[in-house]
Scaffold this motif. Structure first.
Motif, short mmCIF file in Angstrom:
data_model
loop_
_atom_site.label_atom_id
_atom_site.label_comp_id
_atom_site.label_asym_id
_atom_site.label_seq_id
_atom_site.Cartn_x
_atom_site.Cartn_y
_atom_site.Cartn_z
N ILE A 265 0.73 -1.14 -0.02
CA ILE A 265 -0.06 0.13 -0.14
C ILE A 265 0.59 1.17 0.02
N LYS A 266 1.82 1.21 0.81
CA LYS A 266 3.02 2.28 1.04
C LYS A 266 3.45 2.61 -0.40
N LEU A 267 3.84 1.55 -0.82
CA LEU A 267 4.51 1.58 -2.23
C LEU A 267 3.65 2.32 -3.46
N ARG A 268 2.50 1.79 -3.50
CA ARG A 268 1.52 2.12 -4.52
C ARG A 268 1.18 3.64 -4.13
N LEU A 269 0.92 4.00 -2.77
CA LEU A 269 0.66 5.49 -2.69
C LEU A 269 1.86 6.38 -3.05
N ARG A 270 2.95 5.93 -2.59
CA ARG A 270 4.08 6.76 -3.02
C ARG A 270 4.26 6.99 -4.72
N GLY B 101 -9.22 -3.36 1.08
CA GLY B 101 -8.93 -4.81 1.42
C GLY B 101 -8.18 -5.02 2.76
N ALA B 102 -7.31 -3.86 2.98
CA ALA B 102 -6.62 -4.07 4.31
C ALA B 102 -7.45 -3.83 5.55
N VAL B 103 -8.39 -2.99 5.30
CA VAL B 103 -9.51 -2.71 6.53
C VAL B 103 -10.20 -4.20 6.53
N PHE B 104 -10.86 -4.72 5.61
CA PHE B 104 -11.32 -5.89 5.51
C PHE B 104 -10.64 -7.07 6.10
N MET B 105 -9.56 -7.16 5.88
CA MET B 105 -8.74 -8.21 6.43
C MET B 105 -7.96 -8.10 7.85
N GLY B 106 -8.40 -6.93 8.44
CA GLY B 106 -8.11 -6.48 9.64
C GLY B 106 -6.69 -6.22 9.84
N PHE B 107 -6.00 -5.80 8.80
CA PHE B 107 -4.43 -5.34 8.88
C PHE B 107 -4.20 -4.00 9.20
N ALA B 108 -5.36 -3.01 9.00
CA ALA B 108 -5.25 -1.64 9.33
C ALA B 108 -6.72 -1.28 9.38
N ALA C 111 -8.66 4.68 9.74
CA ALA C 111 -7.96 5.99 10.20
C ALA C 111 -6.42 5.96 10.13
N GLU C 112 -5.92 4.52 10.27
CA GLU C 112 -4.34 4.30 10.27
C GLU C 112 -4.15 4.65 8.91
N LEU C 113 -4.89 3.99 8.00
CA LEU C 113 -4.51 4.16 6.37
C LEU C 113 -4.51 5.69 6.27
N GLY C 114 -5.21 6.49 6.61
CA GLY C 114 -5.45 7.74 6.38
C GLY C 114 -4.30 8.55 7.05
#
Length: 105
Positions: free
Chosen positions: A10-15, A41-48, A51-54
């Protein structure tokens, strides 16, 4: 795939997305939709959480642009306002602006 790998992607894609925009390229809408889906998908899988992704998105945006998303949005709005053309002079009919009467004299 584990949580760390997924969040790193996700970080790579955002960058990549923000860097393309900074460099003057308009990323295709599909890229934005894929990125949003990947983040959901990260939210759905409980990875983040959302708010954390924001916060991750805000941090990467600041790294790439040197300003927050809100600061950049306001700057863009201000630039747009400066480029607005004043059409007031066209409210008057063209023949009046040219100093002629409607009868042609």
């Amino acid at each position: 795939m584990d949580k760390e790998s997924y969040l790193a992607e996700i970080k790579l894609r955002l960058r990549r997305y923000f860097s393309a925009s900074r460099d003057g390229y308009k990323p295709p809408a599909e890229d934005r939709h894929r990125l949003e889906g990947f983040m959901q998908g990260a939210v759905f899988m409980g990875f983040a959480t959302s708010a954390e992704l924001g916060r991750v998105m805000e941090r990467i945006h600041f790294d790439v642009f040197g300003k927050s998303i809100e600061e950049r949005r306001q700057e863009g709005e201000a630039r747009w306002q400066e480029s607005v053309i004043n059409y007031d002079r066209y409210d008057q009919p063209a023949y009046e602006r040219a100093g002629r009467s409607l009868s042609g004299r």
